[in-house]
Design a protein around this motif. Structure first.
Motif, PDB file in Angstrom:
ATOM      1  N   ALA A  60       0.831  -1.196   0.000  1.00  0.00           N
ATOM      2  CA  ALA A  60       0.000   0.000   0.000  1.00  0.00           C
ATOM      3  C   ALA A  60       0.869   1.251   0.000  1.00  0.00           C
ATOM      4  N   ALA A  61       0.302   2.325  -0.520  1.00  0.00           N
ATOM      5  CA  ALA A  61       1.019   3.606  -0.565  1.00  0.00           C
ATOM      6  C   ALA A  61       0.062   4.744  -0.258  1.00  0.00           C
ATOM      7  N   THR A  62       0.590   5.783   0.350  1.00  0.00           N
ATOM      8  CA  THR A  62      -0.228   6.950   0.644  1.00  0.00           C
ATOM      9  C   THR A  62       0.585   8.218   0.535  1.00  0.00           C
ATOM     10  N   SER A  63      -0.092   9.297   0.144  1.00  0.00           N
ATOM     11  CA  SER A  63       0.541  10.612   0.123  1.00  0.00           C
ATOM     12  C   SER A  63       0.039  11.460   1.300  1.00  0.00           C
ATOM     13  N   ARG A  64      -0.903  10.894   2.051  1.00  0.00           N
ATOM     14  CA  ARG A  64      -1.481  11.649   3.163  1.00  0.00           C
ATOM     15  C   ARG A  64      -0.612  11.510   4.405  1.00  0.00           C
ATOM     16  N   VAL A  65      -0.507  12.593   5.135  1.00  0.00           N
ATOM     17  CA  VAL A  65       0.292  12.585   6.354  1.00  0.00           C
ATOM     18  C   VAL A  65      -0.596  12.079   7.484  1.00  0.00           C
ATOM     19  N   GLN A  66      -0.622  10.783   7.627  1.00  0.00           N
ATOM     20  CA  GLN A  66      -1.441  10.142   8.658  1.00  0.00           C
ATOM     21  C   GLN A  66      -0.666   8.968   9.228  1.00  0.00           C
ATOM     22  N   SER A  67      -1.199   8.405  10.284  1.00  0.00           N
ATOM     23  CA  SER A  67      -0.550   7.247  10.874  1.00  0.00           C
ATOM     24  C   SER A  67      -0.475   6.120   9.857  1.00  0.00           C
ATOM     25  N   LEU A  68       0.706   5.580   9.701  1.00  0.00           N
ATOM     26  CA  LEU A  68       0.914   4.571   8.666  1.00  0.00           C
ATOM     27  C   LEU A  68       0.493   3.171   9.085  1.00  0.00           C
ATOM     28  N   VAL A  69       0.129   2.981  10.328  1.00  0.00           N
ATOM     29  CA  VAL A  69      -0.212   1.628  10.769  1.00  0.00           C
ATOM     30  C   VAL A  69      -1.676   1.289  10.556  1.00  0.00           C
ATOM     31  N   PHE A  70      -2.451   2.262  10.082  1.00  0.00           N
ATOM     32  CA  PHE A  70      -3.876   2.013   9.839  1.00  0.00           C
ATOM     33  C   PHE A  70      -4.140   1.916   8.346  1.00  0.00           C
ATOM     34  N   SER A  71      -4.857   0.881   7.947  1.00  0.00           N
ATOM     35  CA  SER A  71      -5.113   0.667   6.532  1.00  0.00           C
ATOM     36  C   SER A  71      -5.917   1.813   5.916  1.00  0.00           C
ATOM     37  N   ASP A  72      -6.725   2.482   6.710  1.00  0.00           N
ATOM     38  CA  ASP A  72      -7.526   3.603   6.199  1.00  0.00           C
ATOM     39  C   ASP A  72      -6.684   4.786   5.762  1.00  0.00           C
ATOM     40  N   SER A  73      -5.423   4.812   6.152  1.00  0.00           N
ATOM     41  CA  SER A  73      -4.539   5.918   5.789  1.00  0.00           C
ATOM     42  C   SER A  73      -4.032   5.830   4.363  1.00  0.00           C
ATOM     43  N   TYR A  74      -4.279   4.708   3.706  1.00  0.00           N
ATOM     44  CA  TYR A  74      -3.659   4.457   2.405  1.00  0.00           C
ATOM     45  C   TYR A  74      -4.611   4.691   1.247  1.00  0.00           C
ATOM     46  N   ASP A  75      -4.025   5.271   0.176  1.00  0.00           N
ATOM     47  CA  ASP A  75      -4.803   5.595  -1.011  1.00  0.00           C
ATOM     48  C   ASP A  75      -4.746   4.502  -2.067  1.00  0.00           C
ATOM     49  N   PHE A  76      -3.624   3.804  -2.144  1.00  0.00           N
ATOM     50  CA  PHE A  76      -3.404   2.859  -3.236  1.00  0.00           C
ATOM     51  C   PHE A  76      -3.009   1.490  -2.681  1.00  0.00           C
ATOM     52  N   TRP A  77      -3.550   0.458  -3.321  1.00  0.00           N
ATOM     53  CA  TRP A  77      -3.312  -0.914  -2.882  1.00  0.00           C
ATOM     54  C   TRP A  77      -2.966  -1.802  -4.064  1.00  0.00           C
ATOM     55  N   GLY A  78      -2.112  -2.776  -3.808  1.00  0.00           N
ATOM     56  CA  GLY A  78      -1.864  -3.811  -4.796  1.00  0.00           C
ATOM     57  C   GLY A  78      -2.943  -4.873  -4.726  1.00  0.00           C
ATOM     58  N   GLN A  79      -2.810  -5.867  -5.575  1.00  0.00           N
ATOM     59  CA  GLN A  79      -3.838  -6.907  -5.668  1.00  0.00           C
ATOM     60  C   GLN A  79      -3.645  -8.001  -4.631  1.00  0.00           C
ATOM     61  N   GLY A  80      -2.494  -8.029  -4.000  1.00  0.00           N
ATOM     62  CA  GLY A  80      -2.216  -9.034  -2.978  1.00  0.00           C
ATOM     63  C   GLY A  80      -1.456 -10.224  -3.533  1.00  0.00           C
ATOM     64  N   THR A  81      -0.656 -10.819  -2.682  1.00  0.00           N
ATOM     65  CA  THR A  81       0.078 -12.035  -3.047  1.00  0.00           C
ATOM     66  C   THR A  81      -0.020 -13.015  -1.888  1.00  0.00           C
ATOM     67  N   GLN A  82      -0.302 -14.275  -2.213  1.00  0.00           N
ATOM     68  CA  GLN A  82      -0.544 -15.288  -1.185  1.00  0.00           C
ATOM     69  C   GLN A  82       0.774 -15.839  -0.658  1.00  0.00           C
ATOM     70  N   VAL A  83       0.877 -15.891   0.644  1.00  0.00           N
ATOM     71  CA  VAL A  83       2.001 -16.549   1.319  1.00  0.00           C
ATOM     72  C   VAL A  83       1.422 -17.674   2.151  1.00  0.00           C
ATOM     73  N   THR A  84       1.909 -18.884   1.918  1.00  0.00           N
ATOM     74  CA  THR A  84       1.449 -20.055   2.657  1.00  0.00           C
ATOM     75  C   THR A  84       2.655 -20.737   3.286  1.00  0.00           C
ATOM     76  N   VAL A  85       2.595 -20.926   4.593  1.00  0.00           N
ATOM     77  CA  VAL A  85       3.697 -21.543   5.322  1.00  0.00           C
ATOM     78  C   VAL A  85       3.190 -22.833   5.939  1.00  0.00           C
ATOM     79  N   SER A  86       3.765 -23.937   5.525  1.00  0.00           N
ATOM     80  CA  SER A  86       3.355 -25.236   6.061  1.00  0.00           C
ATOM     81  C   SER A  86       4.226 -25.603   7.262  1.00  0.00           C
TER      82      SER A  86
END
Length: 124
Positions: free
Chosen positions: A97-123
């Motif tokens: 995720a990426a954001t240009s807003r000056v907000q707390s970076l630990v909250f997902s609501d602070s972000y403007d742009f998101w990738g599609q996601g990549t799956q990580v599976t640990v057996s």
């Protein structure tokens, strides 16, 4: 529109390592911060690791501190997440995720742009 594309996920065994990459493209924008989130057990995106762009200050969730490292390559417009000593509980979909807003970076609501996601599976 800024586009973020993640790669590097996969299926590994406990104790193994993976490196996720997130490449940004599109219009130039001044990032305040970028980060990695994962979906989490409650299906809400939870903070994993973030970086304040100007200072390169980094912050990690307690569950990954000491095992994961966030870094960047400005020349390649790429953000990385090096994940070592992976555990089964790290299994999830990881998002950049990426954001240009000056907000707390630990909250997902602070972000403007998101990738599609990549799956990580640990057996185990």
């Amino acid at each position: 529109q800024v586009q973020l594309v993640e790669s590097g996920g996969g299926l590994v065994q406990a104790g193994d390592s993976l490196r996720l990459s997130c490449t940004a493209s599109g219009p130039t924008f001044s990032a305040f911060g970028m980060g990695w989130f994962r979906r989490g057990p409650g299906k809400e995106r939870e903070f994993v690791a973030v970086m304040r762009w100007q200072t390169t200050s980094t912050y990690y969730a307690d569950s990954v501190r000491g095992r994961f490292t966030i870094s960047r390559d400005n020349a390649k417009n790429t953000l990385y997440l090096q994940m070592n000593n992976l555990k089964p509980e790290d299994t999830d979909v990881y998002y950049c995720a990426a954001t240009s807003r000056v907000q707390s970076l630990v909250f997902s609501d602070s972000y403007d742009f998101w990738g599609q996601g990549t799956q990580v599976t640990v057996s185990s």
